[in-house]
Design an enzyme around this catalytic site. Sequence first.
Site, PDB file in Angstrom:
ATOM      1  N   SER A  46       0.828  -1.199   0.000  1.00  0.00           N
ATOM      2  CA  SER A  46       0.000   0.000   0.000  1.00  0.00           C
ATOM      3  C   SER A  46       0.869   1.259   0.000  1.00  0.00           C
ATOM      4  CB  SER A  46      -0.968  -0.046   1.180  1.00  0.00           C
ATOM      5  OG  SER A  46      -2.061   0.816   0.987  1.00  0.00           O
ATOM      6  N   ASP A 158      -5.730  -4.240  -2.389  1.00  0.00           N
ATOM      7  CA  ASP A 158      -4.710  -3.856  -1.409  1.00  0.00           C
ATOM      8  C   ASP A 158      -3.945  -5.050  -0.834  1.00  0.00           C
ATOM      9  OD1 ASP A 158      -3.239  -2.622   0.579  1.00  0.00           O
ATOM     10  OD2 ASP A 158      -4.929  -1.612   1.497  1.00  0.00           O
TER      11      ASP A 158
END
Length: 274
Positions: A46, A158
């Site tokens: 991320s 993610d």
Amino acid sequence: MMAALQSRPRIAWALGGGGVRGFAHLGVLKVLQEEGVPVDALAGTSMGAVVAALFAAETDLKYLTALAARIAWEDFVDLRFPRYGLVEGKRLVPLIRLLTKRKKLEELAIPVRIIATDLLTGEEVVFTQGPLDLAVRASISIPGVFTPVPYGKHLLVDGGLVAGVPVKAAAAMGMDLVFAVYVAGDLVPEPPRSVFDILYRSSEIMMHKLDGTQLQQAAFILAPEVGDVGTLQFSRVEERIAKGEAAARKALPALKRIIADFQKGRGKAAGDRA
């Protein structure tokens, strides 16, 4: 008789996710660079993936710090009809390309691994080559916020869903030591202000549950004090960078001790934290 010194250890750094809190990575890397602490490889999830890519593309850290503190990040949030996500993410891709000089993962100055999650299988996907903008865009795709990224037979979201701090991926890079930077912080007990807050908070809770297992595998955990800021509070970016810098300076004696112990053949001190 004194034991001969080994050569210095090769160190991989695992940079965790955390939204705006992840800008603390910039402060950490700035101090490591200034103090000559090795950064031989990076693995990022991320926001950690964003910073890892920028650092390994040899983008000037002072420039990045100034840009991060002044850019209007809201301008890069392209809201859309929420079929698969609230943000398309197309505005971010040109920025990533620009800042990483259009490099591919295999063209970076040091090895980098970027982690995403396959929404179809739940498995970890580790990018080792190919376009940086694709890998980073996939790694930041918090479900419900950003639209997923199609990639071959995968549908990527993610990386924090499987590896909030990608220590396992960093360890697989063949370095001698893995140091982790944990920026998830503590969950802030405040009511959500928007659907974004709800979606981010849901992901954060999952990441907190998973992070402990991977962090145990790190030789050192550097944890800046970033827990009092919301994931989307872009107005506090400069603060987070400063927190990362302060934490890294505080950790320097411990980091240098671990490196010295390795050179003396004493192995690693697992599980240290600062």
